[in-house]
Motif scaffolding. Structure first.
Motif, PDB file in Angstrom:
ATOM      1  N   THR A 145       0.833  -1.202   0.000  1.00  0.00           N
ATOM      2  CA  THR A 145       0.000   0.000   0.000  1.00  0.00           C
ATOM      3  C   THR A 145       0.866   1.250   0.000  1.00  0.00           C
ATOM      4  N   GLU A 146       1.903   1.258   0.833  1.00  0.00           N
ATOM      5  CA  GLU A 146       2.834   2.393   0.849  1.00  0.00           C
ATOM      6  C   GLU A 146       3.424   2.617  -0.540  1.00  0.00           C
ATOM      7  N   GLY A 147       3.844   1.523  -1.187  1.00  0.00           N
ATOM      8  CA  GLY A 147       4.446   1.629  -2.510  1.00  0.00           C
ATOM      9  C   GLY A 147       3.487   2.153  -3.560  1.00  0.00           C
ATOM     10  N   LEU A 148       2.243   1.684  -3.512  1.00  0.00           N
ATOM     11  CA  LEU A 148       1.247   2.145  -4.488  1.00  0.00           C
ATOM     12  C   LEU A 148       0.916   3.620  -4.298  1.00  0.00           C
ATOM     13  N   LEU A 149       0.819   4.063  -3.045  1.00  0.00           N
ATOM     14  CA  LEU A 149       0.566   5.479  -2.789  1.00  0.00           C
ATOM     15  C   LEU A 149       1.766   6.330  -3.204  1.00  0.00           C
ATOM     16  N   PHE A 150       2.956   5.746  -3.183  1.00  0.00           N
ATOM     17  CA  PHE A 150       4.172   6.457  -3.582  1.00  0.00           C
ATOM     18  C   PHE A 150       4.177   6.722  -5.088  1.00  0.00           C
ATOM     19  N   VAL A 151       3.800   5.715  -5.897  1.00  0.00           N
ATOM     20  CA  VAL A 151       3.858   5.885  -7.357  1.00  0.00           C
ATOM     21  C   VAL A 151       2.547   6.381  -7.950  1.00  0.00           C
ATOM     22  N   ARG A 152       1.459   6.237  -7.204  1.00  0.00           N
ATOM     23  CA  ARG A 152       0.159   6.744  -7.665  1.00  0.00           C
ATOM     24  C   ARG A 152      -0.454   7.602  -6.548  1.00  0.00           C
ATOM     25  N   PRO A 153       0.093   8.804  -6.338  1.00  0.00           N
ATOM     26  CA  PRO A 153      -0.397   9.663  -5.246  1.00  0.00           C
ATOM     27  C   PRO A 153      -1.833  10.139  -5.456  1.00  0.00           C
ATOM     28  N   GLY A 154      -2.383   9.904  -6.660  1.00  0.00           N
ATOM     29  CA  GLY A 154      -3.765  10.279  -6.916  1.00  0.00           C
ATOM     30  C   GLY A 154      -4.781   9.329  -6.312  1.00  0.00           C
ATOM     31  N   ILE A 155      -4.316   8.209  -5.749  1.00  0.00           N
ATOM     32  CA  ILE A 155      -5.233   7.266  -5.109  1.00  0.00           C
ATOM     33  C   ILE A 155      -5.881   7.938  -3.902  1.00  0.00           C
ATOM     34  N   THR A 156      -7.201   7.906  -3.878  1.00  0.00           N
ATOM     35  CA  THR A 156      -7.942   8.551  -2.783  1.00  0.00           C
ATOM     36  C   THR A 156      -8.715   7.559  -1.930  1.00  0.00           C
ATOM     37  N   GLU A 157      -8.933   6.358  -2.460  1.00  0.00           N
ATOM     38  CA  GLU A 157      -9.730   5.363  -1.732  1.00  0.00           C
ATOM     39  C   GLU A 157      -8.993   4.035  -1.690  1.00  0.00           C
ATOM     40  N   VAL A 158      -8.893   3.458  -0.499  1.00  0.00           N
ATOM     41  CA  VAL A 158      -8.313   2.132  -0.323  1.00  0.00           C
ATOM     42  C   VAL A 158      -9.341   1.252   0.373  1.00  0.00           C
ATOM     43  N   ARG A 159      -9.665   0.139  -0.268  1.00  0.00           N
ATOM     44  CA  ARG A 159     -10.530  -0.857   0.358  1.00  0.00           C
ATOM     45  C   ARG A 159      -9.687  -2.062   0.721  1.00  0.00           C
ATOM     46  N   CYS A 160      -9.827  -2.558   1.933  1.00  0.00           N
ATOM     47  CA  CYS A 160      -8.951  -3.620   2.400  1.00  0.00           C
ATOM     48  C   CYS A 160      -9.731  -4.771   3.017  1.00  0.00           C
ATOM     49  N   LEU A 161      -9.122  -5.946   2.937  1.00  0.00           N
ATOM     50  CA  LEU A 161      -9.681  -7.158   3.528  1.00  0.00           C
ATOM     51  C   LEU A 161      -8.545  -7.917   4.184  1.00  0.00           C
ATOM     52  N   GLY A 162      -8.627  -8.113   5.493  1.00  0.00           N
ATOM     53  CA  GLY A 162      -7.584  -8.832   6.213  1.00  0.00           C
ATOM     54  C   GLY A 162      -7.777 -10.332   6.115  1.00  0.00           C
ATOM     55  N   HIS A 163      -6.682 -11.048   5.927  1.00  0.00           N
ATOM     56  CA  HIS A 163      -6.733 -12.515   5.797  1.00  0.00           C
ATOM     57  C   HIS A 163      -7.237 -13.157   7.087  1.00  0.00           C
ATOM     58  N   SER A 164      -6.673 -12.747   8.213  1.00  0.00           N
ATOM     59  CA  SER A 164      -7.084 -13.326   9.486  1.00  0.00           C
ATOM     60  C   SER A 164      -7.726 -12.300  10.420  1.00  0.00           C
ATOM     61  N   GLY A 165      -7.548 -11.042  10.122  1.00  0.00           N
ATOM     62  CA  GLY A 165      -8.082  -9.984  10.975  1.00  0.00           C
ATOM     63  C   GLY A 165      -7.108  -9.515  12.033  1.00  0.00           C
ATOM     64  N   LYS A 166      -6.048 -10.301  12.308  1.00  0.00           N
ATOM     65  CA  LYS A 166      -5.107  -9.933  13.366  1.00  0.00           C
ATOM     66  C   LYS A 166      -4.275  -8.712  12.999  1.00  0.00           C
ATOM     67  N   SER A 167      -3.959  -8.580  11.712  1.00  0.00           N
ATOM     68  CA  SER A 167      -3.108  -7.467  11.282  1.00  0.00           C
ATOM     69  C   SER A 167      -3.910  -6.213  10.972  1.00  0.00           C
ATOM     70  N   LEU A 168      -5.217  -6.322  10.900  1.00  0.00           N
ATOM     71  CA  LEU A 168      -6.058  -5.224  10.438  1.00  0.00           C
ATOM     72  C   LEU A 168      -5.945  -3.949  11.279  1.00  0.00           C
ATOM     73  N   PRO A 169      -5.915  -4.026  12.622  1.00  0.00           N
ATOM     74  CA  PRO A 169      -5.803  -2.783  13.399  1.00  0.00           C
ATOM     75  C   PRO A 169      -4.563  -1.968  13.049  1.00  0.00           C
ATOM     76  N   ASN A 170      -3.413  -2.614  12.869  1.00  0.00           N
ATOM     77  CA  ASN A 170      -2.193  -1.892  12.503  1.00  0.00           C
ATOM     78  C   ASN A 170      -2.327  -1.260  11.123  1.00  0.00           C
ATOM     79  N   TYR A 171      -2.960  -1.990  10.205  1.00  0.00           N
ATOM     80  CA  TYR A 171      -3.158  -1.473   8.852  1.00  0.00           C
ATOM     81  C   TYR A 171      -4.042  -0.227   8.893  1.00  0.00           C
ATOM     82  N   ILE A 172      -5.113  -0.303   9.647  1.00  0.00           N
ATOM     83  CA  ILE A 172      -6.030   0.836   9.763  1.00  0.00           C
ATOM     84  C   ILE A 172      -5.314   2.047  10.352  1.00  0.00           C
ATOM     85  N   ASP A 173      -4.534   1.829  11.397  1.00  0.00           N
ATOM     86  CA  ASP A 173      -3.808   2.937  12.034  1.00  0.00           C
ATOM     87  C   ASP A 173      -2.856   3.614  11.055  1.00  0.00           C
ATOM     88  N   ARG A 174      -2.236   2.814  10.184  1.00  0.00           N
ATOM     89  CA  ARG A 174      -1.234   3.376   9.282  1.00  0.00           C
ATOM     90  C   ARG A 174      -1.861   4.236   8.178  1.00  0.00           C
TER      91      ARG A 174
END
Length: 318
Positions: A145-174
């Motif tokens: 996600t960091e890389g995509l926002l770096f090369v495509r700064p025009g991205i305004t919407e990110v939709r995400c789906l966590g595989h297990s849900g355990k990593s999702l809070p950190n992803y949301i915070d970032r």
């Protein structure tokens, strides 16, 4: 007597920037496709139900660099709140066989794979991309996600789906303060109408199907790197223009396992100007990233070069 430079995770994080690693990855791709670099056969073995060990190695004669990454996945590490993926990189003097450097491979694997996704998206994704879908919100999902926002700064919407849900809070915070972030509950909801899709999961059965993918979409498939892994249904691959880091690896451990009829182009040949890349604006493009040893070696060599210039690292007398 030989001196070995040792670099820790923190050393490498302080030495490397994302754009520097993108350039190193580009060099790895062009060297691989032009055969100016050698990628040796991968070793990947299951040690137990909870552990897999592998070795990726290669040689860059022009940079006088030989090296390997010993890495694997130890699921039980998570019980101890430690990282399941473990990797160590060793660089070797090809003229003497003596080791020259010893580096943490975890962060190098993370950043070089993130850079790989960014390089591919910059080549193949629409310049007008606004909607990004990310399936898998762990360490790789975040760096992708960091890389995509770096090369495509025009991205305004990110939709995400966590595989297990355990990593999702950190992803949301970032990312919650950087884009319009939407947490989804199904694959269809996540990727429908997306301009770019990133998959970074350990899946062994396909979950991205043609009916979910809109014309002109680009897909970075980052998860399949072992026999039996797959994220994209064959209907997507049969429809798409396919680009890969290494054709042999893609057909043996990547998304193209068992799909001999699919035509592919190595990304290194696009970077070399031997292929034009995306043919039609309405084409679905796929980049299948299996991870090649030359990515690790070029990134590690860059880190060592920077370390020598800045006097960073620990020196062992061998």
């Amino acid at each position: 007597m030989a001196d070995i430079i040792c670099l820790s995770t923190d050393d490498i994080k302080n030495l490397l920037t994302f754009d520097m690693v993108m350039e190193a990855v580009k060099h790895a791709y062009t060297a691989n496709s032009s055969k100016e670099g050698l990628t040796f056969p991968i070793v990947r073995e299951k040690l137990s139900e909870n552990a897999v060990f592998g070795v990726k190695s290669g040689y860059l004669p022009a940079k006088d660099t030989l090296g390997l990454k010993a890495a694997g996945f130890w699921t039980n590490n998570r019980i101890m709140n430690e990282e399941a993926h473990q990797a160590t990189i060793v660089l070797i003097d090809p003229n003497t066989g003596k080791p020259t450097a010893f580096l943490d491979g975890n962060y190098i694997t993370t950043i070089r794979t993130g850079a790989a996704g960014a390089v591919a998206a910059d080549l193949f994704a629409s310049k007008q991309a606004r909607k990004l879908a990310v399936i898998g919100t762990g360490i790789q999902g975040m760096i992708q996600t960091e890389g995509l926002l770096f090369v495509r700064p025009g991205i305004t919407e990110v939709r995400c789906l966590g595989h297990s849900g355990k990593s999702l809070p950190n992803y949301i915070d970032r990312f919650k303060d950087k884009v319009n972030l939407q947490v989804c509950s199904t694959v269809e909801e996540t990727i429908l109408d997306a301009d770019i899709i990133v998959t970074s999961t350990p899946a062994t059965s396909s979950f991205v199907f043609t009916e979910y993918v809109k014309p002109g979409c680009h897909i970075n498939a980052m998860g399949a790197d072992t026999k039996g892994k797959s994220e994209l249904d064959k209907s997507v691959l049969q429809l798409a223009e396919i680009f890969v880091d290494d054709e042999h690896q893609s057909r043996t451990i990547g998304e193209l396992q068992g799909l001999e009829d699919c035509q592919v182009t190595e990304i290194g040949n696009v970077l070399l100007g031997k292929h034009t890349g995306r043919q039609l604006e309405t084409s679905v493009t796929v980049f299948d990233s299996t991870g090649i040893a030359l990515q690790d070696i070029t990134t590690a060599t860059l880190a060592i070069q920077m370390a020598k210039e800045q006097g960073v690292g620990t020196v062992l007398h061998w």
